[in-house]
Design a protein around this motif. Structure first.
Motif, mmCIF file in Angstrom:
data_model
loop_
_atom_site.group_PDB
_atom_site.id
_atom_site.type_symbol
_atom_site.label_atom_id
_atom_site.label_comp_id
_atom_site.label_asym_id
_atom_site.label_seq_id
_atom_site.Cartn_x
_atom_site.Cartn_y
_atom_site.Cartn_z
ATOM 1 N N ALA A 137 0.842 -1.207 0.000
ATOM 2 C CA ALA A 137 0.000 0.000 0.000
ATOM 3 C C ALA A 137 0.876 1.256 0.000
ATOM 4 O O ALA A 137 0.574 2.235 -0.684
ATOM 5 N N ARG A 138 1.970 1.203 0.761
ATOM 6 C CA ARG A 138 2.870 2.358 0.813
ATOM 7 C C ARG A 138 3.442 2.644 -0.582
ATOM 8 O O ARG A 138 3.430 3.763 -1.059
ATOM 9 N N ARG A 139 3.891 1.592 -1.259
ATOM 10 C CA ARG A 139 4.463 1.764 -2.603
ATOM 11 C C ARG A 139 3.414 2.281 -3.594
ATOM 12 O O ARG A 139 3.673 3.193 -4.377
ATOM 13 N N ARG A 140 2.220 1.655 -3.550
ATOM 14 C CA ARG A 140 1.179 2.059 -4.504
ATOM 15 C C ARG A 140 0.731 3.493 -4.241
ATOM 16 O O ARG A 140 0.497 4.261 -5.157
ATOM 17 N N HIS A 141 0.653 3.852 -2.940
ATOM 18 C CA HIS A 141 0.230 5.207 -2.583
ATOM 19 C C HIS A 141 1.240 6.229 -3.102
ATOM 20 O O HIS A 141 0.867 7.263 -3.667
ATOM 21 N N THR A 142 2.534 5.925 -2.935
ATOM 22 C CA THR A 142 3.587 6.829 -3.431
ATOM 23 C C THR A 142 3.477 6.995 -4.941
ATOM 24 O O THR A 142 3.570 8.104 -5.481
ATOM 25 N N GLU A 143 3.232 5.872 -5.623
ATOM 26 C CA GLU A 143 3.136 5.905 -7.095
ATOM 27 C C GLU A 143 1.929 6.753 -7.536
ATOM 28 O O GLU A 143 2.035 7.602 -8.418
ATOM 29 N N LEU A 144 0.778 6.528 -6.886
ATOM 30 C CA LEU A 144 -0.437 7.252 -7.262
ATOM 31 C C LEU A 144 -0.301 8.743 -6.941
ATOM 32 O O LEU A 144 -0.707 9.596 -7.734
ATOM 33 N N ALA A 145 0.288 9.037 -5.778
ATOM 34 C CA ALA A 145 0.477 10.443 -5.395
ATOM 35 C C ALA A 145 1.372 11.139 -6.421
ATOM 36 O O ALA A 145 1.131 12.293 -6.787
ATOM 37 N N GLY A 146 2.386 10.415 -6.907
ATOM 38 C CA GLY A 146 3.293 10.966 -7.913
ATOM 39 C C GLY A 146 2.572 11.311 -9.204
ATOM 40 O O GLY A 146 3.014 12.161 -9.971
ATOM 41 N N ARG A 147 1.443 10.621 -9.441
ATOM 42 C CA ARG A 147 0.670 10.922 -10.655
ATOM 43 C C ARG A 147 -0.455 11.916 -10.370
ATOM 44 O O ARG A 147 -1.366 12.099 -11.178
ATOM 45 N N GLY A 148 -0.433 12.484 -9.145
ATOM 46 C CA GLY A 148 -1.401 13.525 -8.809
ATOM 47 C C GLY A 148 -2.724 12.995 -8.281
ATOM 48 O O GLY A 148 -3.682 13.742 -8.102
ATOM 49 N N ASP A 149 -2.780 11.690 -7.999
ATOM 50 C CA ASP A 149 -4.018 11.092 -7.468
ATOM 51 C C ASP A 149 -4.131 11.419 -5.980
ATOM 52 O O ASP A 149 -3.216 11.129 -5.202
ATOM 53 N N PRO A 150 -5.241 12.026 -5.525
ATOM 54 C CA PRO A 150 -5.352 12.449 -4.128
ATOM 55 C C PRO A 150 -5.754 11.326 -3.149
ATOM 56 O O PRO A 150 -5.956 11.577 -1.968
ATOM 57 N N ILE A 151 -5.844 10.097 -3.604
ATOM 58 C CA ILE A 151 -6.279 8.980 -2.750
ATOM 59 C C ILE A 151 -5.380 8.866 -1.505
ATOM 60 O O ILE A 151 -4.164 9.092 -1.587
ATOM 61 N N SER A 152 -5.994 8.547 -0.332
ATOM 62 C CA SER A 152 -5.214 8.458 0.908
ATOM 63 C C SER A 152 -4.575 7.076 1.040
ATOM 64 O O SER A 152 -5.010 6.109 0.395
ATOM 65 N N TYR A 153 -3.558 6.989 1.920
ATOM 66 C CA TYR A 153 -2.897 5.700 2.186
ATOM 67 C C TYR A 153 -3.910 4.675 2.683
ATOM 68 O O TYR A 153 -3.896 3.514 2.254
#
Ligand code: DC
Length: 206
Positions: A137-153
């Motif tokens: 989840a930590r890795r996926r969250h970092t990846e999504l945040a990098g693409r501007g996705d506001p989804i929380s951890y």
């Protein structure tokens, strides 16, 4: 040489598959994209994800050379893919396509959930790549945040747990480690360390 890589969502198997394919000069198929493309087709044509007949038609029409990465990436399509992937008819429609990809003379790298168990049971090397749900989840969250996705951890972690549950507990080709697969737990590894460990496993087996 056929390298079969299976593992849960966000375990790093896709990145590993890509790097192993480049290292050994083999073609690579991220089979998750097939299920994502089926789900995408249903959503695009206004059909519900419960429409098994529509999903089977979409699966039969898939062209492995036409998998547009960008529109298929992202958490919602992953979640949707894991729903259509539970339909036995969808899985059956995609078996030959995946086996044909693996049958090229030099071999190939395929990653997914049932590659070592169902699609390529005679693969030369089988890897089961995993990591703790929290680390994934930590890795996926970092990846999504990098693409501007506001989804929380917390949302990402809940999504990963729901997907694990669906992928492991479906009756049709559930996610499980093949008896002859080597386990690679990447929880405490970065991608370079995981890649080196995977190469060592492949070289020892090939
Ligand atoms: O690997 P991924 O996250 O892109 O996969 C998306 C979903 O597709 C996953 O939750 C389950 C399904 N899938 C599958 O059932 N079998 C495969 N070989 C690959 C993916």
């Amino acid at each position: 040489m056929i390298i079969a890589i299976d593992g849960p969502a966000a375990s790093g198997k896709g990145t590993l598959g890509k790097r192993l394919a480049a290292h050994y000069g083999l073609a690579h198929l991220d089979t998750g994209l097939l299920y994502r493309a089926v789900a995408y087709e249903l959503v695009q044509t206004g059909k519900p994800l419960t429409d098994e007949a529509g999903a089977v038609i979409a699966a039969r029409k898939l062209d492995v050379d036409q998998l547009d990465d960008e529109k298929l990436r992202g958490a919602p399509m992953g979640e949707a893919a894991s729903k259509v992937a539970a339909f036995p008819g969808v899985r059956a429609a995609l078996v030959q396509l995946q086996r044909a990809f693996a049958a090229r003379p030099e071999g190939a790298v395929l990653d997914g959930r049932d590659i070592g168990t169902v699609i390529c049971p005679d693969a030369d090397v089988k890897l089961f790549v995993t990591a703790s749900a929290e680390e994934r989840a930590r890795r996926r969250h970092t990846e999504l945040a990098g693409r501007g996705d506001p989804i929380s951890y917390d949302e990402v972690l809940a999504d990963i747990r729901a997907r694990d549950d669906r992928d492991i507990n479906r009756p049709a080709s559930p996610l499980r480690q093949a008896g002859d697969a080597t386990l690679l737990d990447t929880t405490k590894m970065d991608i370079d360390a995981a890649f080196r460990a995977a190469v060592a496993i492949v070289d020892a087996a090939a």
